[in-house]
Design a protein around this motif. Structure first.
Motif, PDB file in Angstrom:
ATOM      1  N   GLY A  46       0.919  -1.071  -0.099  1.00 33.61           N
ATOM      2  CA  GLY A  46       0.051  -0.018   0.097  1.00 33.61           C
ATOM      3  C   GLY A  46       0.856   1.386   0.032  1.00 33.61           C
ATOM      4  N   GLU A  47       0.484   2.352   0.835  1.00 34.79           N
ATOM      5  CA  GLU A  47       1.167   3.622   0.949  1.00 34.79           C
ATOM      6  C   GLU A  47       2.193   3.236   1.918  1.00 34.79           C
ATOM      7  OE1 GLU A  47       0.460   7.887   2.291  1.00 34.79           O
ATOM      8  OE2 GLU A  47      -1.214   7.059   1.372  1.00 34.79           O
ATOM      9  N   PRO A  48       3.562   3.157   1.807  1.00 32.67           N
ATOM     10  CA  PRO A  48       4.358   2.713   2.675  1.00 32.67           C
ATOM     11  C   PRO A  48       4.850   3.774   3.771  1.00 32.67           C
ATOM     12  CG  PRO A  48       5.361   3.072   0.736  1.00 32.67           C
ATOM     13  CD  PRO A  48       4.038   3.044   0.493  1.00 32.67           C
ATOM     14  N   PHE A  49       4.864   3.288   4.901  1.00 30.01           N
ATOM     15  CA  PHE A  49       5.514   4.048   6.016  1.00 30.01           C
ATOM     16  C   PHE A  49       6.732   4.710   5.760  1.00 30.01           C
ATOM     17  CE2 PHE A  49       2.730   3.415  10.104  1.00 30.01           C
ATOM     18  CZ  PHE A  49       1.853   3.212   9.245  1.00 30.01           C
ATOM     19  N   THR A  50       7.201   5.704   6.216  1.00 23.10           N
ATOM     20  CA  THR A  50       8.658   6.337   6.207  1.00 23.10           C
ATOM     21  C   THR A  50       9.180   5.600   7.268  1.00 23.10           C
ATOM     22  OG1 THR A  50       8.048   8.078   7.745  1.00 23.10           O
ATOM     23  CG2 THR A  50       7.863   8.430   5.345  1.00 23.10           C
ATOM     24  N   GLN A  51      10.429   5.812   7.345  1.00 17.61           N
ATOM     25  CA  GLN A  51      11.210   5.137   8.401  1.00 17.61           C
ATOM     26  C   GLN A  51      10.822   5.746   9.875  1.00 17.61           C
ATOM     27  OE1 GLN A  51      13.491   2.762   8.189  1.00 17.61           O
ATOM     28  NE2 GLN A  51      13.750   2.605  10.545  1.00 17.61           N
ATOM     29  N   GLU A  52      10.792   7.133   9.830  1.00 17.72           N
ATOM     30  CA  GLU A  52      10.291   7.827  11.079  1.00 17.72           C
ATOM     31  C   GLU A  52       8.779   7.508  11.582  1.00 17.72           C
ATOM     32  OE1 GLU A  52       9.343  12.287  12.735  1.00 17.72           O
ATOM     33  OE2 GLU A  52      10.175  11.998  10.890  1.00 17.72           O
ATOM     34  N   GLU A  53       7.924   6.859  10.657  1.00 20.27           N
ATOM     35  CA  GLU A  53       6.634   6.572  10.866  1.00 20.27           C
ATOM     36  C   GLU A  53       6.793   5.222  11.390  1.00 20.27           C
ATOM     37  OE1 GLU A  53       3.827   9.065   7.837  1.00 20.27           O
ATOM     38  OE2 GLU A  53       5.017   7.343   7.175  1.00 20.27           O
ATOM     39  N   MET A  54       7.500   4.475  11.024  1.00 22.33           N
ATOM     40  CA  MET A  54       7.609   3.098  11.269  1.00 22.33           C
ATOM     41  C   MET A  54       8.443   2.952  12.764  1.00 22.33           C
ATOM     42  SD  MET A  54       7.020   0.163   9.992  1.00 22.33           S
ATOM     43  CE  MET A  54       6.210  -0.342  11.466  1.00 22.33           C
ATOM     44  N   GLU A  55       9.327   3.907  12.961  1.00 18.46           N
ATOM     45  CA  GLU A  55       9.925   3.765  14.369  1.00 18.46           C
ATOM     46  C   GLU A  55       9.113   4.353  15.403  1.00 18.46           C
ATOM     47  OE1 GLU A  55      13.557   6.292  13.815  1.00 18.46           O
ATOM     48  OE2 GLU A  55      14.379   4.669  12.666  1.00 18.46           O
ATOM     49  N   ASP A  56       8.158   5.449  14.858  1.00 17.78           N
ATOM     50  CA  ASP A  56       7.183   5.797  15.922  1.00 17.78           C
ATOM     51  C   ASP A  56       6.181   4.665  16.344  1.00 17.78           C
ATOM     52  OD1 ASP A  56       8.163   8.263  16.019  1.00 17.78           O
ATOM     53  OD2 ASP A  56       7.026   9.059  14.726  1.00 17.78           O
ATOM     54  N   MET A  57       5.829   4.071  15.241  1.00 18.24           N
ATOM     55  CA  MET A  57       4.507   2.958  15.625  1.00 18.24           C
ATOM     56  C   MET A  57       5.388   2.132  16.394  1.00 18.24           C
ATOM     57  SD  MET A  57       2.538   0.605  12.720  1.00 18.24           S
ATOM     58  CE  MET A  57       1.398  -0.200  13.332  1.00 18.24           C
ATOM     59  N   LEU A  58       6.661   1.308  15.992  1.00 20.98           N
ATOM     60  CA  LEU A  58       7.053   0.298  16.812  1.00 20.98           C
ATOM     61  C   LEU A  58       7.264   0.832  18.336  1.00 20.98           C
ATOM     62  CD1 LEU A  58       9.538  -1.095  14.282  1.00 20.98           C
ATOM     63  CD2 LEU A  58       7.415  -2.270  15.048  1.00 20.98           C
ATOM     64  N   SER A  59       7.818   2.026  18.426  1.00 18.93           N
ATOM     65  CA  SER A  59       8.058   2.431  19.730  1.00 18.93           C
ATOM     66  C   SER A  59       6.948   2.292  20.557  1.00 18.93           C
ATOM     67  CB  SER A  59       8.512   3.818  19.958  1.00 18.93           C
ATOM     68  OG  SER A  59       7.597   4.907  19.549  1.00 18.93           O
ATOM     69  N   ALA A  60       5.692   2.560  20.000  1.00 21.85           N
ATOM     70  CA  ALA A  60       4.484   2.468  20.895  1.00 21.85           C
ATOM     71  C   ALA A  60       3.913   1.105  20.865  1.00 21.85           C
ATOM     72  CB  ALA A  60       3.382   3.410  20.340  1.00 21.85           C
ATOM     73  N   ALA A  61       3.942   0.408  19.900  1.00 22.72           N
ATOM     74  CA  ALA A  61       3.212  -1.109  19.691  1.00 22.72           C
ATOM     75  C   ALA A  61       4.059  -2.238  20.194  1.00 22.72           C
ATOM     76  CB  ALA A  61       2.913  -1.182  18.217  1.00 22.72           C
ATOM     77  N   LEU A  62       5.606  -2.017  19.977  1.00 22.10           N
ATOM     78  CA  LEU A  62       6.343  -3.214  20.155  1.00 22.10           C
ATOM     79  C   LEU A  62       6.522  -3.769  21.714  1.00 22.10           C
ATOM     80  CD1 LEU A  62       7.738  -5.166  18.317  1.00 22.10           C
ATOM     81  CD2 LEU A  62      10.004  -3.977  18.768  1.00 22.10           C
ATOM     82  N   GLU A  63       6.226  -5.028  21.818  1.00 17.72           N
ATOM     83  CA  GLU A  63       6.357  -5.786  23.151  1.00 17.72           C
ATOM     84  C   GLU A  63       7.988  -6.255  23.066  1.00 17.72           C
ATOM     85  OE1 GLU A  63       4.402  -6.031  25.702  1.00 17.72           O
ATOM     86  OE2 GLU A  63       2.768  -5.231  24.752  1.00 17.72           O
ATOM     87  N   PRO A  64       8.866  -5.443  24.143  1.00 13.26           N
ATOM     88  CA  PRO A  64      10.142  -5.719  23.630  1.00 13.26           C
ATOM     89  C   PRO A  64      10.804  -7.039  23.934  1.00 13.26           C
ATOM     90  CG  PRO A  64       9.705  -3.926  25.455  1.00 13.26           C
ATOM     91  CD  PRO A  64       8.427  -4.190  24.728  1.00 13.26           C
ATOM     92  N   GLU A  65       9.964  -7.816  25.078  1.00 10.27           N
ATOM     93  CA  GLU A  65      10.311  -9.159  25.581  1.00 10.27           C
ATOM     94  C   GLU A  65      10.022 -10.155  24.250  1.00 10.27           C
ATOM     95  OE1 GLU A  65       7.599  -7.329  27.424  1.00 10.27           O
ATOM     96  OE2 GLU A  65       9.252  -6.368  28.216  1.00 10.27           O
ATOM     97  N   THR A  66       9.254  -9.797  23.816  1.00 11.39           N
ATOM     98  CA  THR A  66       8.746 -10.935  22.578  1.00 11.39           C
ATOM     99  C   THR A  66       9.072 -10.373  21.274  1.00 11.39           C
ATOM    100  OG1 THR A  66       6.392 -10.152  22.522  1.00 11.39           O
ATOM    101  CG2 THR A  66       7.035 -11.872  24.263  1.00 11.39           C
ATOM    102  N   ASN A  67       9.176  -9.173  21.050  1.00 11.31           N
ATOM    103  CA  ASN A  67       9.531  -8.694  19.879  1.00 11.31           C
ATOM    104  C   ASN A  67       8.378  -8.693  18.761  1.00 11.31           C
ATOM    105  OD1 ASN A  67      11.581  -7.080  18.728  1.00 11.31           O
ATOM    106  ND2 ASN A  67      12.057  -8.427  17.301  1.00 11.31           N
TER     107      ASN A  67
END
Length: 86
Positions: A46-67
């Motif tokens: 689709g409409e790809p996320f930029t690197q910054e958008e991806m980092e923002d999303m991962l910082s809020a969404a990613l569970e660091p213990e399980t990745n």
């Protein structure tokens, strides 16, 4: 994604629509997506996320213990954050 919702750049998407979108990406129906899966979908489809958008999303969404991203929890977080800003 959270930032976009909070900035009100787009009309809010109903929770059930977001859930359905994540479930469509979850081929194994396990309730989560791996970091690699999410990055692939969000940057190559689709409409790809930029690197910054991806980092923002991962910082809020990613569970660091399980990745992984437990998308029901992430949707709840987005809806709560969006409601708090109203």
């Amino acid at each position: 994604m959270t930032r976009v919702l909070l900035e009100r750049s787009y009309q809010p998407i109903p929770e059930d629509v977001l859930l359905h979108a994540f479930e469509a990406l979850d081929e194994n129906k396990c309730g989560y997506l791996t970091k690699e899966e999410l990055v692939k979908y969000m940057t190559e489809e689709g409409e790809p996320f930029t690197q910054e958008e991806m980092e923002d999303m991962l910082s809020a969404a990613l569970e660091p213990e399980t990745n992984t991203v437990c998308y029901k929890d992430y949707i709840t977080l987005m809806m709560t954050s969006s409601a708090d800003e109203i």
